[in-house]
Every structure is written in structure tokens, then in C-alpha cells.
Design a protein around this motif. Structure first.
Motif, PDB file in Angstrom:
ATOM      1  N   VAL A  52     -10.589 -16.246  -7.210  1.00  0.00           N
ATOM      2  CA  VAL A  52      -9.565 -16.751  -5.948  1.00  0.00           C
ATOM      3  C   VAL A  52      -9.013 -17.979  -6.515  1.00  0.00           C
ATOM      4  O   VAL A  52      -9.410 -19.109  -6.887  1.00  0.00           O
ATOM      5  CB  VAL A  52     -10.569 -17.246  -4.849  1.00  0.00           C
ATOM      6  CG1 VAL A  52      -9.684 -17.576  -3.680  1.00  0.00           C
ATOM      7  CG2 VAL A  52     -11.413 -16.028  -4.353  1.00  0.00           C
ATOM      8  N   ALA A  53      -7.638 -17.800  -6.453  1.00  0.00           N
ATOM      9  CA  ALA A  53      -6.536 -19.061  -6.990  1.00  0.00           C
ATOM     10  C   ALA A  53      -5.701 -19.226  -6.062  1.00  0.00           C
ATOM     11  O   ALA A  53      -5.358 -18.195  -5.013  1.00  0.00           O
ATOM     12  CB  ALA A  53      -5.955 -18.541  -8.026  1.00  0.00           C
ATOM     13  N   SER A  54      -5.220 -20.636  -6.041  1.00  0.00           N
ATOM     14  CA  SER A  54      -4.234 -21.159  -5.040  1.00  0.00           C
ATOM     15  C   SER A  54      -4.439 -20.825  -3.716  1.00  0.00           C
ATOM     16  O   SER A  54      -3.799 -20.517  -2.842  1.00  0.00           O
ATOM     17  CB  SER A  54      -2.694 -20.430  -5.262  1.00  0.00           C
ATOM     18  OG  SER A  54      -1.800 -21.174  -4.498  1.00  0.00           O
ATOM     19  N   GLY A  55      -5.895 -21.284  -3.188  1.00  0.00           N
ATOM     20  CA  GLY A  55      -6.516 -21.235  -1.934  1.00  0.00           C
ATOM     21  C   GLY A  55      -6.652 -22.659  -1.587  1.00  0.00           C
ATOM     22  O   GLY A  55      -5.657 -23.501  -2.113  1.00  0.00           O
ATOM     23  N   THR A  56      -7.270 -22.833  -0.849  1.00  0.00           N
ATOM     24  CA  THR A  56      -7.485 -24.253  -0.129  1.00  0.00           C
ATOM     25  C   THR A  56      -7.829 -25.260  -1.237  1.00  0.00           C
ATOM     26  O   THR A  56      -7.521 -26.374  -1.621  1.00  0.00           O
ATOM     27  CB  THR A  56      -8.591 -24.305   1.070  1.00  0.00           C
ATOM     28  OG1 THR A  56      -8.206 -23.486   2.035  1.00  0.00           O
ATOM     29  CG2 THR A  56      -8.746 -25.714   1.646  1.00  0.00           C
ATOM     30  N   LEU A  57      -8.850 -24.952  -2.144  1.00  0.00           N
ATOM     31  CA  LEU A  57      -9.134 -25.653  -3.426  1.00  0.00           C
ATOM     32  C   LEU A  57      -8.425 -25.779  -4.448  1.00  0.00           C
ATOM     33  O   LEU A  57      -8.261 -26.578  -5.423  1.00  0.00           O
ATOM     34  CB  LEU A  57     -10.726 -25.199  -3.554  1.00  0.00           C
ATOM     35  CG  LEU A  57     -11.666 -25.396  -2.600  1.00  0.00           C
ATOM     36  CD1 LEU A  57     -13.041 -24.852  -3.514  1.00  0.00           C
ATOM     37  CD2 LEU A  57     -11.976 -26.823  -2.444  1.00  0.00           C
ATOM     38  N   GLY A  58      -7.333 -24.786  -4.315  1.00  0.00           N
ATOM     39  CA  GLY A  58      -6.319 -24.585  -5.290  1.00  0.00           C
ATOM     40  C   GLY A  58      -5.019 -25.502  -5.083  1.00  0.00           C
ATOM     41  O   GLY A  58      -3.936 -25.251  -5.889  1.00  0.00           O
ATOM     42  N   GLU A  59      -4.923 -26.313  -4.159  1.00  0.00           N
ATOM     43  CA  GLU A  59      -3.832 -27.127  -3.500  1.00  0.00           C
ATOM     44  C   GLU A  59      -2.729 -26.376  -3.174  1.00  0.00           C
ATOM     45  O   GLU A  59      -1.432 -26.521  -3.179  1.00  0.00           O
ATOM     46  CB  GLU A  59      -3.318 -28.180  -4.823  1.00  0.00           C
ATOM     47  CG  GLU A  59      -4.600 -28.859  -5.641  1.00  0.00           C
ATOM     48  CD  GLU A  59      -4.153 -30.223  -5.821  1.00  0.00           C
ATOM     49  OE1 GLU A  59      -3.316 -30.852  -5.154  1.00  0.00           O
ATOM     50  OE2 GLU A  59      -5.113 -30.879  -6.232  1.00  0.00           O
TER      51      GLU A  59
END
Length: 316
Positions: A52-59
Motif C-alpha cells: 500500500v503506497a501513497s496512502g495516509t502514511l505515504g503523505e
């Protein structure tokens, strides 16, 4: 078809300072950290089941569209190397803007899109909310993707998706799973009573075990990006119904899992990742909010308490 009966890491977007002093994406470190998490194994031998990329944790909220696509293109190489699906978050103010984002994601190797509710000040009506997701589903179908409605009203501040809307959305053929990020797992229980075949992923680390008891088949984890062996092993126990063993791990990680349900979850967990990799400066580089010294000290204490407890369980 994506196998949702797994745990998937929500990876951080690592940043570096450019020559001008501005922050830019460090693609090399971001790829290496994602690969390291996907390479980890649980005690039962299983691995993370997706990236999972560029989600909430991925800014996600702070990246430009160009930055987001470049990041996902680089991480699609990692996902392909480990033969796992690549999942990205998407949020927009209008359904038309969302459709354009989904079309762009399809060009960089994304397999499924976590779709947040519209970023509007006024709460959408049920009809407006459904239309927003309906167009997303139609766009995803044309692009060869699937979507995962993402309900996260607690920490992320998005509009809540009602149980009725979630049930309607789950009936759309392009919706292959739901992500429920809340500490109140009764929502999951209600959805599963309505349709026992639903694929629901828990999105808050502190309730992984309770979510599994309520019927969630898997989860998307932030803390598991820092402690992957522990997170994978916990999910192994959850899937086997070995609740006591799963709960031991949940309790060991509780000090840091708490941060996953807080408004500054990205900033706090990213700093914890920096501590884990002896890169505290890098962990503090964010396009989001700057942590206070009090918050920094709190994260540090929570990280080391979880690490100490996990070492006893041989899960580092």
C-alpha cells in the motif's frame, strides 16, 4: 483477483533535501524500505500480501499528482518483484476529479485504489456519496482496476461512510473489499451480519485482533511496516483463530499501535520508523506537520517499549 486474507504494509514516503533545501522524494530509500518489509516473514512462514503506497502514511495529502505518480511507478517495480498487488489511496473534492486520479493511477502499475470520501466541507448526502463512488467504480472498470472504499472518520477526518452506503457499495462488482479504519469494530460486525461474504480489511493496528473476531479477513498496517515479523505473525494467528496468541502480540505492540488512531499518525509512525532504522532526521522529514519535542519524546518511549516487548516474543 487480489487475495485480501492477508496483512499489507502501508509504506512511508521517504524524503530528502534537494540542493535548494526543499524536500523531495527519496525514491531509492523508499524502494529499499518497501522491499525489506515485503521480504519479512512471520513465524508461520507467510509474508505481506500486498503493498500500500501513497496512502495516509505515504503523505498522499501533501504530494502533487506528478509526485504521486512518480512514487507509485517506482514502487510498482518492488511490488512486481515480490509478486504482490500495488494499492494506492485516492481522495478528491469532486467525483470528476477522482475519476481523473484513478485513470492516472492505472498508468503506473496500481492494481486497486483505496477511495476516501470526498474532501468537501459540507457532508454529502447519501445520494451524492454513492454517485461519487459509483463513478469511481465505473472509471476503475474501464481502467482494469478495482476499488476499496475507505472509511476512516476517526483519525483522518474524512466524512464517515454510513453502514447503509457501505452495504450498497459492496454490491458494486468493482468493489472487491472494504477498508474500515475505526476503533469501533461493531461496524465490521454489522456489515458481516448483512453479508458474510464481504472482504473487510481493518485499518487500525490497535484493534487487529478484535477486528478479526468481528469478521475482518485481513488488515492494512502502519505499525507492521516498522515491525513486519510481528504484524505478519499476528495475522497468521488471527486467520487460524488462535486468539490468545494473536492477543499476546497485539498487547506487545499496543504502546505504538495507539499512534495509528491519532490525527498525527503519519508523522508519529514515520518518526518511529526513523528510530528503527537509525535515521531519526529522515524520520522527521515530512511534508505534514512538525512534531513538538514532547511528541518526539512520546513516540520514542512508545517505540522502545514495543521493541522491548517484541524482543521477548522473538518478533523483531
Amino acid at each position: 483477483m487480489i487475495n485480501w486474507e492477508v496483512v499489507m504494509p502501508a509504506v512511508f514516503t521517504w524524503l530528502k533535501e534537494s540542493e535548494s533545501g526543499a524536500l523531495e522524494i527519496d525514491f531509492d530509500i523508499t524502494q529499499k524500505q518497501a522491499a525489506a518489509v515485503l521480504n519479512a516473514q512471520g513465524k508461520g512462514g507467510s509474508r505481506m500480501g500486498g503493498l500500500v503506497a501513497s496512502g495516509t502514511l505515504g503523505e498522499n495529502s501533501y504530494l502533487s499528482n506528478e509526485q504521486r505518480l512518480s512514487l507509485l511507478k517506482s514502487l510498482s517495480e518492488v511490488a512486481k518483484e515480490y509478486n504482490v498487488p500495488l494499492i494506492s489511496g485516492a481522495a478528491a473534492e469532486t467525483k470528476e476529479e477522482l475519476a481523473k486520479i484513478i485513470e492516472g493511477l492505472a498508468t503506473v502499475g496500481v492494481d486497486a485504489v483505496m477511495v476516501m470520501p470526498p474532501k468537501t466541507k459540507e457532508v454529502p448526502t447519501d445520494e451524492e456519496m454513492f454517485a461519487y463512488y459509483e463513478l469511481a467504480a465505473a472509471t476503475a472498470k474501464e481502467a482494469g482496476l478495482t476499488i476499496m472504499p475507505y472509511n476512516n472518520p476517526d483519525a483522518a477526518g474524512y466524512h464517515a461512510l454510513s453502514t447503509d452506503i457501505l452495504i450498497k457499495l459492496a454490491a458494486l462488482p468493482e468493489v472487491t473489499a472494504l477498508k474500515i479504519s475505526t476503533t469501533d469494530v461493531s461496524t465490521i460486525e454489522t456489515l458481516m451480519l448483512e453479508n458474510k461474504d464481504l472482504k473487510i480489511l481493518a485499518g487500525v493496528d490497535s484493534v487487529t485482533v478484535h477486528a478479526g473476531l468481528a469478521g475482518a479477513c485481513g488488515g492494512i498496517t502502519g505499525v507492521g511496516t516498522i515491525f513486519p515479523k510481528a504484524s505478519i505473525t499476528m495475522q497468521e494467528y488471527v486467520l487460524k483463530g488462535e486468539w490468545a496468541e494473536a492477543n499476546k502480540i497485539s498487547q506487545a505492540m499496543n504502546s505504538i499501535s495507539y499512534l495509528d488512531a491519532q490525527p498525527l499518525l503519519m508523522e508519529c509512525l514515520k518518526f518511529a520508523m526513523g528510530i528503527h532504522h537509525n535515521d531519526t532526521d529522515g524520520g522527521l522529514r515530512t511534508l505534514g506537520k512538525k512534531l513538538t519535542q514532547e511528541q518526539i519524546d512520546d513516540v520514542r518511549a512508545r517505540y522502545f517499549l514495543a521493541k522491548e516487548r517484541l524482543e521477548v516474543l522473538d518478533l523483531i
